[in-house]
Design an enzyme around this catalytic site. Structure first.
Site, PDB file in Angstrom:
ATOM      1  N   CYS A  30       0.834  -1.207   0.000  1.00 10.42           N
ATOM      2  CA  CYS A  30       0.000   0.000   0.000  1.00 10.42           C
ATOM      3  C   CYS A  30       0.871   1.260   0.000  1.00 10.42           C
ATOM      4  O   CYS A  30       1.528   1.558   0.994  1.00 10.42           O
ATOM      5  CB  CYS A  30      -0.903  -0.048   1.233  1.00 10.42           C
ATOM      6  SG  CYS A  30      -1.731   1.491   1.637  1.00 10.42           S
ATOM      7  N   CYS A  33       0.175   3.821   2.697  1.00  6.92           N
ATOM      8  CA  CYS A  33       0.615   3.270   3.991  1.00  6.92           C
ATOM      9  C   CYS A  33       2.106   3.512   4.183  1.00  6.92           C
ATOM     10  O   CYS A  33       2.551   3.864   5.283  1.00  6.92           O
ATOM     11  CB  CYS A  33       0.347   1.766   4.056  1.00  6.92           C
ATOM     12  SG  CYS A  33      -1.393   1.310   3.922  1.00  6.92           S
TER      13      CYS A  33
END
Length: 105
Positions: A30, A33
């Site tokens: 991600c 993230c």
């Protein structure tokens, strides 16, 4: 203490043992993230002794992500005395997470 990486089986114990816990639900694939990671690291240093900061990889701890209905990552949850006190979906500025912690302190 730094950032901790709880498993599904010890997550409830983590929440019960600490007054305020910030949890970053993330995954290695991600992008947002990964951009959020240094912010979470700084928060863990800033609030050391006041709040516990944890990271949960949703691919490793799927049951935990399902339990807290994590539909999109990153999602950051703040718990106070074991109860959910705040939720932020998507990457945000450090001030957003700091405000969540301050409200729970």
């Amino acid at each position: 203490m730094g950032i901790i990486h709880p498993s599904t089986k010890d997550f409830d114990q983590l929440l019960q043992a600490n007054e305020v816990v910030l949890v970053d639900f993330w995954a290695t694939w991600c992008g947002p993230c990964l951009m959020l990671a240094p912010i979470i690291e700084e928060i863990s240093k800033k609030y050391e002794g006041k709040a516990v900061v944890a990271k949960v990889d949703v691919d490793v701890e799927r049951a935990l992500a399902e339990h807290y209905q994590i539909m999109s990552i990153p999602t950051v949850l703040v718990f106070k005395k074991g109860k959910l006190a705040g939720r932020e979906i998507g990457a945000a500025a450090a001030s957003v997470y700091e405000a969540m912690i301050e409200k729970a302190l």
